[in-house]
Design an enzyme around this catalytic site. Structure first.
Site, PDB file in Angstrom:
ATOM      1  CD  GLU A 118      -2.879  -1.158   2.367  1.00 22.76           C
ATOM      2  OE1 GLU A 118      -4.101  -0.994   2.230  1.00 22.76           O
ATOM      3  OE2 GLU A 118      -2.329  -1.375   3.457  1.00 22.76           O
ATOM      4  CD  GLU A 133      -3.300  -6.376   3.997  1.00 24.21           C
ATOM      5  OE1 GLU A 133      -2.554  -5.387   4.001  1.00 24.21           O
ATOM      6  OE2 GLU A 133      -3.422  -7.118   2.988  1.00 24.21           O
TER       7      GLU A 133
END
Length: 683
Positions: free
Chosen positions: A105, A125
Site C-alpha cells: 500500500e 490481510e
C-alpha cells in the site's frame, strides 16, 4: 531510528530499517514523514527514493500495535501515503525483496515503482481476518487487471514482480530490473524529473467487468473460504473500486477494516499467527543451544507413513535411505513415492527435472548396515511396542555416536522406547501426521532424557522441512491424539444416546471443522483406533469400552480402504453414504440397552465435542504436557482441521467464556467425569 536518510547528487534516499521485516510501526511511519519533509525542504533534492534493507521493502503493519494507542497515533499509514501522493517532487518506491500488506500500500502511494524481478508483492490481510486498510483494495485494481487484483486481495497469495510484468500488468511497476534496485531507481529518477503532473494511482480508473464477473467470483469464494468473513468483504471492496469514486471507496475500506479488526474472526486469526511463532520457542532451552548437523536421514518403514516422511526430506534436498525388511514392501513404497511426484508433475506443480532430482536422493535398502552413517533415523513401523523394541535395539547397536534416534509413534511411551537404548538422550519423538508429505503439523515429543541439543535439532529439522513443530511431553497420545480420544468418546456418547454419525458430522462440519469425527475415522482407518483401544483396554482397566465402535470393526468395516465404515463408499469414491448396516447396528445397541432416545440440536452437538477437547486440553496444560495453551491450538489448527477462524479449541473456550464451558461440561458429562481442575478454578 527506524529510517535512514541520505542524499547523492540530486536524489534523496529514505531507507526503512526496522528489522526483522521493516514493519510499519509508529516510529517507522513517523520517520518516513520526517525524512520526506526534509527532502522536500532541500533545494538540492529533486527526487526521492523510498526503499528498504535486509531483503524487505516492508512486510506491512506491525500487528502487535493493533488495539494499542500506537494504532491511532499520527501519522497513520494513510497519512504517510497521502504525504507521498501530495509530494511535489517525484517519489519512487524501490522494491527489492518482500513487499506485503501495508508495504505494498505504501509503494502504491509513490508516484513510480521500480522492483527487482524476484521481489514478491502481496496483500495477505485476509489471512488475519482483515482487508487492507490503507487503500490496497482501491489502488491495486487501478494498476493491475481485475482478475489479478481480485485474486491477490481475496486470497492473500503473493506474486513475483517478474511474473506480474510478464503477465502484462505493466502499470504496477514502471521498471522491473536485475541488479541493484536503488541504482536502477536513481537512473529512472533522472529520466522522469521533468514529468508533470506527477502520476497518482488514485487518479486512475479501475476497469470494471460488470456484475457477472463479481457474481462468479463471489460464488467461488463462498466455496473456497467457507465460514470466513474477510475474503467476501474484500471482494465487495474490489467491486466498489470499479463503481465509485476513489474517496468513497477509501472510506468504505476503512469502515470494513475497523469492523473486522474488532471482530472475533480477526482476533482468532491473529492469535493463530502469533501462536505458531510462539510454538518455536522453548522457554528452558537457551537460544544459543547447539544443534546437530543433519545431512543424511534414514526412514525405517516404507508404508504410507514412512514414504510420506521420506518425501518431506527429499523435498528439502536431504538424501534419504529408506529401509524395509521385505523387497515387495520396499518396491511398493518407492512406487508410491514416485507416483506421488508424478501426480505433481502431471498437474504442473513440479518439473520433470526436479522430480528426477528428488528420486535420485532416495536410496532404498533391505539392510540395516546401509543406514549406519545417517545423522537422523526415524522409525515409522507398526504401532506396537514389541516391534519398536526390535528396531531400537538394532539402532542402538548400529548408529554412530551423535546420531538422532527418532520415533514416529503416535501414542506409545517415548520414555519406554528411549530406555531400550543405551543413549536415551539421543531419542526424540517426531510424530508426523498423515499424509505426512501434506499435513503441516509435527509433534516433537520430548522424553525425560532427551537432551536440549537433540530437542533443538528436532525443532530445527521441523522448520527445515516446512513443518509447524510443537513440543509435547510424554503421555499416551501426546497432545493431539490424547485430546482426540476424549473427543471420540464424546462423539460415541451421542451415538449411544440416539444420534447418527451423519448428524454428528454435519454439526461439527457446520461449525467449521474439515471433517466430522466419523468421516475422519473412516478416512484414517477404524482398525487403527481399534488397535489403540484394545491396547488401552489391557493397560487401563477403567478405560471406557466403545461397544459400538468395536462391533463396527468386528464386521471388518475399517473405512474408505475397505469400502465400508461408519458410512458406505461406492467404487472407491470418497462420498460418505448413509449405511443400513450401521443403522441396524445402532438399533440393535439401543434395543439391547433400552436406550431412551434423545434428539440433539447442532449447537449442543458442537458444544459436547468441542468442550471435550477443551477439557482434555486443560488437563494436558496443567500436567505440563503442552508448554502453553496456544501450542494446543496450533496442534489442532495444523493437524486436525480445526477451523482457523475460531483460533483453536483453547482460544475458542476463552472466546465463549470458561464459565460457559464449565457449566456445559457439568450438564453433558457423565457422573464419573469431573471437569479438569484448571477449568474448575473459574467457577
Amino acid at each position: 531510528m527506524t529510517t535512514q536518510y541520505s542524499v547523492a547528487e540530486n536524489v534523496a534516499t529514505i531507507r526503512l530499517d526496522n528489522p526483522p521485516v521493516n514493519g510499519l510501526g509508529h516510529s517507522t511511519r513517523a520517520g518516513i514523514v520526517t525524512d520526506l519533509h526534509r527532502a522536500l525542504a532541500s533545494p538540492d533534492v529533486e527526487a526521492i527514493i523510498l526503499t528498504g534493507v535486509g531483503g524487505f521493502f516492508s512486510a506491512g503493519a506491525d500487528i502487535t500495535e493493533f488495539g494499542t494507542p500506537k494504532t491511532m497515533a499520527e501519522p497513520s499509514l494513510q497519512d504517510v501515503i497521502a504525504a507521498l501522493e501530495e509530494s511535489d517532487k517525484p517519489v519512487i518506491a524501490a522494491i527489492d525483496g518482500t513487499c506485503f500488506g501495508g508495504g505494498l500500500e505504501l509503494a502504491l502511494g509513490a508516484h513510480y515503482r521500480v522492483a527487482t524481478g524476484a521481489s514478491t508483492v502481496g496483500l495477505p490481510e485476509v489471512k488475519l481476518g482483515l482487508v487492507p486498510g490503507a487503500g490496497g483494495t482501491q489502488r491495486l485494481p487501478r494498476v493491475v487487471d481485475l482478475a489479478t487484483a481480485t485474486d491477490m486481495i481475496t486470497s492473500g497469495a503473493p506474486r513475483t514482480a517478474q511474473s506480474m510484468a510478464d503477465g502484462g500488468d505493466q502499470r504496477l511497476f514502471d521498471r522491473v530490473v536485475d541488479g541493484d534496485v536503488v541504482d536502477a531507481a536513481t537512473l529512472f529518477a533522472q529520466q522522469i524529473l521533468a514529468n508533470r503532473p506527477l502520476p497518482r494511482v488514485r487518479d486512475l480508473d479501475a476497469t470494471g467487468q460488470g456484475g457477472e464477473f463479481f457474481a462468479t467470483a463471489r460464488e467461488r469464494l463462498r466455496k473456497r473460504s467457507r465460514g470466513f468473513l474477510a475474503p467476501l468483504a474484500a471482494l465487495d471492496l474490489v467491486e466498489t473500486a470499479t463503481t465509485t469514486p476513489f474517496v468513497e471507496g477509501l472510506a468504505a475500506e476503512r469502515g470494513t477494516f475497523a469492523e473486522l479488526v474488532a471482530g472475533d474472526q480477526s482476533a482468532a486469526l491473529r492469535h493463530a499467527f502469533f501462536a505458531e511463532r510462539a510454538a518455536r520457542k522453548i522457554p528452558d532451552i537457551p537460544r544459543e543451544t547447539n544443534t546437530r548437523v543433519v545431512n543424511t536421514v534414514a526412514v525405517i518403514g516404507a508404508g504410507t507413513m514412512g514414504g510420506g516422511i521420506a518425501m518431506n526430506f527429499l523435498n528439502a534436498n536431504i538424501p534419504v535411505t529408506l529401509l524395509e525388511m521385505k523387497s515387495e514392501a520396499l518396491e511398493r513404497g518407492v512406487g508410491v513415492i514416485r507416483w506421488n511426484y508424478q501426480a505433481q508433475v502431471d498437474k504442473g506443480k513440479l518439473s520433470a527435472e526436479v522430480f528426477e532430482q528428488r528420486m535420485a536422493l532416495l536410496s532404498p535398502t533391505l539392510e540395516y548396515a546401509d543406514i549406519a552413517h545417517c545423522d537422523l533415523v526415524i522409525e515409522a513401523v507398526f504401532e506396537d511396542m514389541d516391534v519398536k523394541r526390535q528396531v531400537f535395539t538394532r539402532l542402538d547397536e548400529l548408529m554412530t555416536p551423535g546420531a538422532v534416534l527418532a520415533s514416529n509413534t503416535s501414542t506409545l511411551d517415548l520414555d519406554a522406547i528411549a530406555a531400550i537404548t543405551s543413549r536415551p538422550g539421543d531419542v526424540v519423538g517426531l510424530h508426523f501426521f498423515s499424509p505426512a508429505n501434506v499435513m503441516p503439523l509435527l509433534e516433537v515429543v520430548r522424553g525425560k532424557e532427551t537432551t536440549d541439543e537433540v530437542l533443538a535439532t528436532a525443532m530445527a529439522i521441523g522448520q527445515r522441512v516446512g513443518k509447524t513443530a510443537v513440543v509435547s511431553g510424554v503421555c499416551d497420545g501426546f497432545i493431539g491424539n490424547r485430546m482426540l480420544a476424549k473427543y471420540q468418546v464424546a462423539a460415541r456418547s451421542l451415538l449411544k444416546a440416539g444420534s447418527t454419525p451423519a448428524q454428528v458430522d454435519a454439526a461439527v462440519e457446520g461449525f467449521g471443522l474439515a471433517m466430522g469425527p466419523f468421516r475422519m475415522a473412516d478416512l484414517a482407518g477404524n482398525d487403527i483406533s481399534w488397535a489403540i483401544r484394545k491396547r488401552r483396554y489391557l493397560e487401563q482397566r477403567d478405560y471406557p469400552r466403545d461397544e459400538i465402535g468395536d462391533a463396527l470393526c468386528e464386521l471388518g468395516r475399517f473405512g474408505q480402504k475397505t469400502g465400508a465404515g461408519w458410512y458406505d463408499y461406492e467404487n472407491g469414491r470418497r462420498d460418505a453414504l448413509a449405511s443400513p448396516v450401521v443403522d441396524n447396528l445402532l438399533t440393535s445397541f439401543h434395543e439391547k440397552n433400552g436406550t431412551q432416545l434423545h434428539t440433539f440440536d447442532p449447537d449442543e452437538i458442537v458444544q459436547r465435542l468441542i468442550f471435550a477437547l477443551v477439557d482434555e486440553g486443560a488437563r494436558i496444560l496443567e500436567e505440563g504436557i503442552a508448554l502453553r495453551a496456544s501450542d494446543i491450538d496450533v496442534v489442532y489448527l495444523s493437524g486436525y482441521g480445526f477451523p482457523r477462524h475460531r483460533g483453536g479449541p483453547m482460544f475458542y473456550a476463552d472466546t465463549v467464556g470458561l464459565n460457559t464451558v464449565l457449566s456445559a461440561l457439568r450438564r453433558f458429562a457423565p457422573t464419573d467425569w469431573e471437569p479438569a481442575p484448571l477449568l474448575k478454578m473459574f467457577r
